[in-house]
Design an enzyme around this catalytic site. Structure first.
Site, mmCIF file in Angstrom:
data_model
loop_
_atom_site.group_PDB
_atom_site.id
_atom_site.type_symbol
_atom_site.label_atom_id
_atom_site.label_comp_id
_atom_site.label_asym_id
_atom_site.label_seq_id
_atom_site.Cartn_x
_atom_site.Cartn_y
_atom_site.Cartn_z
ATOM 1 N N SER A 161 46.906 41.717 45.306
ATOM 2 C CA SER A 161 47.951 42.739 45.424
ATOM 3 C C SER A 161 47.797 43.634 46.650
ATOM 4 C CB SER A 161 48.000 43.610 44.165
ATOM 5 O OG SER A 161 46.852 44.430 44.080
ATOM 6 N N LYS A 194 45.185 50.334 44.466
ATOM 7 C CA LYS A 194 46.539 50.438 45.007
ATOM 8 C C LYS A 194 46.602 51.630 45.970
ATOM 9 C CE LYS A 194 48.519 47.293 42.309
ATOM 10 N NZ LYS A 194 47.349 46.501 42.026
#
Length: 149
Positions: A69, A106
């Protein structure tokens, strides 16, 4: 019929960092990325990577990356991230966050009362932290130790 409540996933475990110093030779000038240089023959001193990579030894941990990701930020599966718990997380930082008992790496978006966790891979949509969800930033990613060979 009995229902079984799944237990939360185990927290990621930091990689052990030995107390011994790692000293490497350092050249006194920058090396061009174009053509070979005889710089390795003229090393001046040795450097302890702990002094350059770790700001707060007691609050710094290394975690291995799982998943894809964050590939557009240069963070790949198997990379080792240095995460510092003593740094105040700010908008735009890459963080190790905990959302509803699950760890994730993230980019932190924090504007106007809205908190999002943004992946650096267009295949993954942003995660909007909703009211009532358990959320915390475990630490700020300071370095990515990415193996090149």
């Amino acid at each position: 019929m009995h229902s079984v409540t799944p237990s939360p996933p185990p927290a990621p475990q930091p990689v052990f960092i030995p107390d011994s110093k790692v000293l490497l030779p350092v050249c006194g000038w920058k090396v061009p990325a174009g053509f070979p240089s005889p710089a390795a023959d003229h090393t001046r001193k040795r450097v302890d990577l702990n002094d350059h990579l770790i700001r707060n030894e007691c609050a710094t941990h290394i975690f291995r990356v799982k998943g894809d990701s964050m590939i557009e930020a240069g963070i790949y599966e198997g990379d080792a991230l240095l995460v510092d718990r003593s740094i105040e997380p700010k908008h735009g930082n890459i963080v190790l966050a905990v959302l509803n008992n699950e760890f994730t790496v993230k980019r932190l978006y924090r504007r106007g009362g809205v908190i999002k966790l943004i992946a650096e891979n267009k295949l993954y949509p942003p995660i909007v932290v909703k009211e009532g969800e358990e959320f915390s930033v475990w630490g700020v990613v300071t370095y990515n130790l990415h193996k090149l060979y």
